[in-house]
Design an enzyme around this catalytic site. Sequence first.
Site, PDB file in Angstrom:
ATOM      1  N   CYS A  19      18.236 -75.405  50.259  1.00 40.66           N
ATOM      2  CA  CYS A  19      19.281 -75.053  51.219  1.00 40.66           C
ATOM      3  C   CYS A  19      19.724 -76.329  51.928  1.00 40.66           C
ATOM      4  O   CYS A  19      19.486 -77.431  51.442  1.00 40.66           O
ATOM      5  CB  CYS A  19      18.830 -73.957  52.179  1.00 40.66           C
ATOM      6  N   ARG A  25      16.471 -70.848  55.175  1.00 40.75           N
ATOM      7  CA  ARG A  25      16.565 -70.039  53.957  1.00 40.75           C
ATOM      8  C   ARG A  25      15.566 -70.445  52.881  1.00 40.75           C
ATOM      9  O   ARG A  25      14.808 -69.603  52.383  1.00 40.75           O
ATOM     10  CB  ARG A  25      17.993 -70.109  53.396  1.00 40.75           C
ATOM     11  N   ASP A 133      23.848 -68.847  56.006  1.00 39.22           N
ATOM     12  CA  ASP A 133      23.025 -69.693  56.870  1.00 39.22           C
ATOM     13  C   ASP A 133      22.910 -69.023  58.238  1.00 39.22           C
ATOM     14  O   ASP A 133      23.897 -68.885  58.947  1.00 39.22           O
ATOM     15  CB  ASP A 133      23.664 -71.067  57.008  1.00 39.22           C
TER      16      ASP A 133
END
Length: 167
Positions: A19, A25, A133
């Site tokens: 990420c 994440r 996100d």
Amino acid sequence: MTTLPAARLPGRYRIAFICSGNICRSPSADVVLEHLLGEHDLGDRVEVVSGGIGDWHVGNPMDPRSAVALSDRGYDPERHRAQQVGPGWFERDDVLLAMDRGHHDDLVRLGGADRVRLFGDFDPETPGVEVPDPYYGGGDGFEEVLDMIERTCRALVPHIERALAGR
């Protein structure tokens, strides 16, 4: 149908989740998949790591909101320390799973097109979805992301089993 690349070493597989900064994440996916692999007796054959495209958080623990969401569901987020993905990952990892298309494109530009996949392509509810996100939002975003990660990691396990078997 999206498939995982073949294992580089017979009977072993290495997965990297990628990420932006490796604090929300990708480390959540790392923790969840490791847990699931243990439940399926695959933990000794599959190594899971995570990294970020950027270096902003290198060495830092996971975002506290991600850690709380994981802990509340019985996972252990404590061991994570952020790291940045580098060129050597393409020789080392069997697959790099990007959490969104921007990460996917960044990884392809770094030279890993044959080993890069979009994590959301394995989502059984919404194939091809990007994992949003949650960093700039509230706690609900971390819960929603974790829901996506859990269901997609569960769907990944049979793909990993096939990759280990050479299929």
